[in-house]
Design an enzyme around this catalytic site. Structure first.
Site, PDB file in Angstrom:
ATOM      1  N   HIS A 175      56.333  49.279  23.270  1.00  0.00           N
ATOM      2  CA  HIS A 175      57.216  49.099  22.111  1.00  0.00           C
ATOM      3  C   HIS A 175      58.316  50.167  22.123  1.00  0.00           C
ATOM      4  O   HIS A 175      58.172  51.222  21.500  1.00  0.00           O
ATOM      5  CB  HIS A 175      56.348  49.191  20.846  1.00  0.00           C
ATOM      6  CG  HIS A 175      57.070  49.148  19.544  1.00  0.00           C
ATOM      7  ND1 HIS A 175      58.337  48.614  19.374  1.00  0.00           N
ATOM      8  CD2 HIS A 175      56.684  49.584  18.304  1.00  0.00           C
ATOM      9  CE1 HIS A 175      58.690  48.727  18.097  1.00  0.00           C
ATOM     10  NE2 HIS A 175      57.707  49.313  17.441  1.00  0.00           N
ATOM     11  N   GLY A 181      58.600  50.654   9.583  1.00  0.00           N
ATOM     12  CA  GLY A 181      58.216  51.853   8.865  1.00  0.00           C
ATOM     13  C   GLY A 181      58.857  51.931   7.492  1.00  0.00           C
ATOM     14  O   GLY A 181      59.950  51.420   7.267  1.00  0.00           O
ATOM     15  N   CYS A 237      61.497  50.214  13.481  1.00  0.00           N
ATOM     16  CA  CYS A 237      61.042  49.296  14.539  1.00  0.00           C
ATOM     17  C   CYS A 237      61.797  47.973  14.562  1.00  0.00           C
ATOM     18  O   CYS A 237      61.743  47.245  15.552  1.00  0.00           O
ATOM     19  CB  CYS A 237      59.556  49.023  14.386  1.00  0.00           C
ATOM     20  SG  CYS A 237      58.522  50.482  14.563  1.00  0.00           S
TER      21      CYS A 237
END
Length: 401
Positions: free
Chosen positions: A357, A389, A91
Site C-alpha cells: 500500500h 485516516g 490513503c
C-alpha cells in the site's frame, strides 16, 4: 456537461518499503517521473495540451516535499506549460487525484488531466511529516485512535475473528501470486529503470507466495499492547460501550505492506481524447467521499460506496468487480459483510496485504488494476474504494466503454 473518461493508466511495480527494497535508491520524484514519461510515450501525448498534473502524496516532506507533481512532470520532460498540484487525503490521495481530475474535466473547465500518485515509504517514513493525526493530544481531543486499534475495533464490532482475517490474508497472497504468474498486471505495469536504462525492478516484490495459515498463526497481534497500556482501548468504549474488550487480531501478515510506487492516468473528455487519437477505456459514472467516526475510521468504504452508487443510480448488484483497499483484512471483510458483496467480486487479483500500500499512489493503482480486470474478463462496471485516516472514505464508480 461533458463526461470524464479514463484513457490509459500506468504504474510502477511496488518495491519493499525499506532500505533493502529495490526502489530505495530511486528518488520519489524520479519514480513518479518514470510513470509520467511512460504514460506520455506510449500514448504519444502532447504534454503542452495537459491542463494539469494532479498527484496524491501523503507524506509531503523531505524527498516528497515541494509539490512533487510539478517537479516530476518537469523531470519527465513534460512541456513547461503543464502545471502540477500535489494533494493529501491520506490513503485516499491517489483516488482523490483521479476524482478531482474527473470533476474538472466533467465541469468543462479542463479538457485533459494527468492524475495519479506516488509514495516512497522506504525513503520518506510514514508519519515523518508530523501533524495532528500523530499528536496524542489531538487524538484524545477528537476521540481518535491509531488505525490498528480502529481495525481491531471494526473486526470486533462485526464479529470478524483472527481465523477470518488470517484466511483472507492467505487468499490475498494466493490471488496476487496467480495474477503475477498469469501476467494480469502487465498492461499497466512499467519497469523502473536507472539513468543508464538498466532495469531496477519490473515486478511487484512484496508478495509472499509461501504464506500459510500456520505461519500467520504464529504472529503476535501488533496493537494489543498499545491499546491496553496506553488506554486507547478504553477510549473507544466511550463511543462503543457494547464492546467490553477489543479482540486484537491484526498483525503484519494480515495488514497492508509498506512499499514504494507511483501511478499515472490520462483523464479527459471523449472529444479531446479522440482528437489525440486515444481510445477511452472507461467513463467515470460517479464519485463519493464521506466523513466517518474517527475512532472507527476504517469503516468509510461502505458509506462512500453507497453514496457513489446512489449518485450513479446503481446498487451493489450492478457492479461486476470491486477493488477495496486491504489496509487491514477487516476492512474488505466488513465491506463484504455489510454490503452483501461476495468475495469472488472483490480484489480478485489480490490486494494490499500481498502487494503493498504505497499510500499516495494506491488509489490510482487500484483503478489501473480494476480497468485491466474488467477488460480481461469482458465485464462492464467496477468500484474502487479506500478507507482513510482521520475517519473518511472514498469511492469511484466506472463503466467500460
Amino acid at each position: 456537461m461533458p463526461n470524464a473518461y479514463l484513457f490509459d493508466a500506468v504504474r510502477t511495480p511496488r518495491g519493499r518499503g525499506k532500505s533493502s527494497g529495490s526502489l530505495y535508491p530511486v528518488r520519489p520524484v524520479d519514480l513518479l517521473a518514470g510513470a509520467l514519461a511512460a504514460l506520455r510515450d506510449r500514448n504519444e501525448l502532447p504534454t503542452e495540451q495537459v491542463d494539469d498534473v494532479v498527484m496524491g502524496c501523503v507524506t509531503q516532506t523531505g524527498d516528497q516535499g515541494a509539490c512533487i507533481a510539478r517537479f516530476a512532470a518537469l523531470e519527465a520532460g513534460y512541456h513547461i506549460d503543464s502545471p502540477g498540484v500535489t494533494l493529501n487525503r491520506f490513503c485516499g490521495s491517489g483516488l482523490q487525484a483521479l476524482n478531482d481530475a474527473a470533476a474538472m474535466v466533467a465541469s468543462g473547465f479542463y479538457d485533459l488531466v494527468v492524475a495519479g500518485g506516488v509514495e516512497s515509504m522506504s525513503r520518506v517514513k510514514m508519519g515523518s511529516d508530523g501533524g495532528a493525526i500523530w499528536d496524542p493530544r489531538t487524538q484524545w481531543n477528537v476521540d481518535s485512535v491509531p488505525q490498528g486499534i480502529s481495525a481491531d475495533l471494526l473486526a470486533t464490532l462485526n464479529g470478524i475473528s483472527r481465523t477470518d482475517v488470517d484466511t483472507f490474508a492467505v487468499q490475498s497472497q494466493k490471488r496476487a501470486t496467480a495474477a503475477i504468474e498469469h501476467h494480469r498486471f502487465d498492461r499497466s505495469l512499467i519497469p523502473v529503470r536507472d539513468e543508464n536504462g538498466l532495469t531496477i525492478l519490473d515486478r511487484d516484490e512484496h508478495v509472499r507466495p509461501d504464506t500459510t495459515l500456520d505461519k500467520l498463526g504464529g504472529l503476535t497481534p501488533s496493537f494489543e499492547a498499545m491499546g491496553r497500556q496506553f488506554g486507547l482501548d478504553a477510549l473507544t468504549r466511550g463511543r462503543y460501550p457494547q464492546v467490553e474488550r477489543i479482540d486484537h487480531i491484526h498483525h503484519a501478515g494480515n495488514s497492508s505492506g509498506i512499499v514504494d510506487g507511483a501511478a499515472a492516468h490520462i483523464v479527459a473528455t471523449k472529444e479531446k481524447g479522440e482528437a489525440l487519437g486515444l481510445k477511452p477505456r472507461a467513463r467515470v459514472r460517479s464519485v463519493g467521499v464521506v466523513g466517518t467516526d474517527p475512532i472507527l475510521m476504517l469503516a468509510g468504504p461502505m458509506p462512500a460506496t453507497e453514496r457513489a452508487l446512489a449518485k450513479a443510480g446503481m446498487t451493489v448488484d450492478d457492479i461486476d468487480r470491486f477493488e477495496v483497499n486491504e489496509a487491514f483484512a477487516a476492512v474488505p471483510l466488513a465491506f463484504m459483510q455489510q454490503l452483501g458483496v461476495p468475495h469472488d467480486k472483490v480484489n480478485v487479483n489480490g490486494g494490499a496485504i500481498a502487494l503493498g500500500h504505497p499510500l499516495g499512489a494506491t488509489g490510482a493503482m487500484l483503478m489501473s488494476t480494476l480497468l485491466d480486470t474488467l477488460e480481461d474478463e469482458n465485464l462492464s462496471t467496477g468500484v474502487v474504494t479506500l478507507c482513510i485516516g482521520g475517519g473518511m472514505g472514498i469511492a469511484t464508480v466506472v463503466e467500460r466503454v
